[in-house]
Enzyme design. Structure first.
Site, mmCIF file in Angstrom:
data_model
loop_
_atom_site.group_PDB
_atom_site.id
_atom_site.type_symbol
_atom_site.label_atom_id
_atom_site.label_comp_id
_atom_site.label_asym_id
_atom_site.label_seq_id
_atom_site.Cartn_x
_atom_site.Cartn_y
_atom_site.Cartn_z
ATOM 1 N N LYS A 145 0.852 -1.190 0.000
ATOM 2 C CA LYS A 145 0.000 0.000 0.000
ATOM 3 C C LYS A 145 0.879 1.228 0.000
ATOM 4 O O LYS A 145 1.944 1.242 0.608
ATOM 5 C CB LYS A 145 -0.914 0.023 1.237
ATOM 6 C CG LYS A 145 -1.674 1.334 1.436
ATOM 7 C CD LYS A 145 -2.373 1.408 2.791
ATOM 8 C CE LYS A 145 -2.971 2.788 3.014
ATOM 9 N NZ LYS A 145 -3.676 2.894 4.307
ATOM 10 N N GLU A 159 -8.310 12.492 12.762
ATOM 11 C CA GLU A 159 -7.588 11.291 13.193
ATOM 12 C C GLU A 159 -6.632 11.524 14.354
ATOM 13 O O GLU A 159 -5.663 12.284 14.249
ATOM 14 C CB GLU A 159 -6.812 10.678 12.021
ATOM 15 C CG GLU A 159 -6.152 9.354 12.365
ATOM 16 C CD GLU A 159 -5.734 8.566 11.145
ATOM 17 O OE1 GLU A 159 -5.194 7.465 11.305
ATOM 18 O OE2 GLU A 159 -5.952 9.048 10.012
#
Length: 343
Positions: free
Chosen positions: A94, A149
C-alpha cells in the site's frame, strides 16, 4: 526547541523534550508540529498547556477568489495509475499518494476567520493552527486544519489510538448517505486497506504494551464530508512507560498516511508526488512533564502564508485502486478546508 533534521530526528526530540520539561515550570509542556519526513525540521516549543484554549476571534474573510471546489488533476490520475502498476509488480502492499491545491488571495491574517469556521463546521474534529516558519523572524507559515484522526493519547500507562483508513464521500440525501456508509463498511478494498494499518500498529505497539485491545473489525466514523473506517485501539503500557512523544516517534508515519512497508512506500512517495508534503500528514500535539500527551495526524489542512493557502489531501492506494475514485476521495477531503473559506 532546537532540532536537527535528518534520520532519528523524532526520537532525539522525544529525549530532548523530556529533558527540557524537567527544568520547566509545572504548567509547561512541549507543543507544536512534526513533519511527515525527518529531513524537514520539526517545530516544537515550551509553552503552558494547562490553560483552556481561547475561542478563535470571529471576523469575516476579506474578498477573494471564489473557490467552487477542487479541479481535476491529470497529474494525480497518472501518479495513481503508476502507483497501481508498481504495487502490482510487488514494490509495496500500500502507498498513500497526496495531491495539492493552491488558493491565492489569503494571508496569515485570515487565520482567525478560517479557524472560526472550522470550529463551527467540524465540531468533532481536532482543530489546530501552528506556526511552522523555520525561525521567529521569518514570515508566518500557519499550518491550519481540522483533523479527524487521533494518532495517540497517553495518560499514565493508558494509551488510546484511533486509526482511520478507507473513506467514502458523504451525501446530502440521507438514504444515499446511509447507503454510502454501508457500502464502505462492506468494501473489500477499503477493509484490506484498513486492516494493513491496524495490523502494523499492533505489531509496532506490542513491545511497549502489557495489554492491547484491538477490535476484530472496523466501525464507521463520520465527518461533514466523509465516512471513514475507524478502529479504536486501547492499551496498557509496560513500566517504565515511554512518553507520548517517544511513542509518536515510533509509530509515525503510520500506514494510514504513508503505506506498507513504510520504507518502500516512502520511496514510491518520493518518486511519484510532485510537491513535498512538509507538515501535511505530520503530527500536531503536546506533551506534559509527566509524559502524558495527545498527538493528532495533520490532515484536512493547509499552509497559510503571505503567498496564499496551499492545501493537501491524500488517498490510500492498493493494487486494485481506480485513479478516478482516488481523485474523487482527495477532492472530498480538500472540501473540508475549502468549505471554511466561503460562507
Amino acid at each position: 526547541m532546537p532540532t536537527v533534521p535528518g534520520p532519528g530526528q523524532f526520537a532525539r526530540l522525544a529525549r530532548s523534550a523530556e529533558d527540557a520539561l524537567r527544568d520547566a515550570p509545572a504548567e509547561y509542556g512541549v507543543v507544536g508540529a512534526l513533519p511527515f519526513h525527518e529531513h524537514t525540521p520539526a517545530t516544537l516549543t515550551l509553552a503552558p498547556v494547562s490553560a483552556a484554549p481561547r475561542a478563535p476571534h470571529r471576523r469575516a474573510l476579506p474578498p477573494g477568489p471564489t473557490v467552487a471546489g477542487p479541479p481535476g488533476d491529470c497529474g494525480y490520475l497518472a501518479a495513481v495509475a503508476e502507483a497501481v502498476r508498481c504495487l502490482r509488480a510487488g514494490a509495496a502492499h500500500k502507498v498513500v499518494l497526496a495531491r495539492s491545491l493552491h488558493v491565492p488571495g489569503l494571508t496569515p491574517d485570515d487565520a482567525p476567520a478560517v479557524l472560526s469556521r472550522l470550529v463551527q463546521q467540524q465540531p468533532t474534529a481536532h482543530v489546530f493552527c501552528v506556526n511552522v516558519a523555520p525561525a521567529a523572524r521569518d514570515s508566518p507559515r500557519l499550518l491550519i486544519g481540522a483533523s479527524p484522526e487521533l494518532l495517540l493519547a497517553r495518560s499514565g500507562d493508558r494509551l488510546l489510538l484511533n486509526p482511520l483508513a478507507g473513506s467514502a464521500p458523504r451525501h446530502t440525501d440521507r438514504a444515499h448517505d446511509r447507503a454510502a456508509a454501508r457500502a464502505l463498511l462492506a468494501s473489500p478494498k477499503d477493509r484490506r486497506e484498513h486492516a494493513l494499518v491496524v495490523t502494523e500498529l499492533r505489531r509496532q505497539l506490542a513491545p511497549w504494551c502489557r495489554a492491547l485491545q484491538v477490535p476484530g473489525g472496523p466501525g464507521l466514523k463520520a465527518t461533514g464530508q466523509l465516512w471513514h473506517l475507524s478502529t479504536v485501539i486501547r492499551a496498557r503500557l509496560r513500566h517504565p512507560a515511554p512518553n507520548a512523544l517517544q511513542l509518536a516517534a515510533v509509530l509515525h508515519p503510520t500506514p494510514a498516511v504513508c503505506g506498507v512497508p513504510r520504507e518502500a512506500a516512502r520511496r514510491l512517495i518520493e518518486q511519484l508526488e510532485i510537491r513535498p508534503r512538509g507538515y501535511f500528514t505530520g503530527l500536531i500535539g503536546w506533551m506534559d512533564r509527566h509524559g502524558d500527551g495527545r498527538w493528532v495526524i495533520a490532515l484536512r489542512c493547509g499552509e497559510l502564508s503571505p503567498h496564499g493557502l496551499r492545501l493537501h489531501a491524500g488517498a490510500g492506494i492498493l493494487g486494485d485502486s481506480r485513479p478516478e475514485a482516488e481523485l474523487a476521495e482527495t477532492g472530498a477531503k480538500l472540501a473540508t478546508l475549502l468549505g471554511a473559506l466561503t460562507p
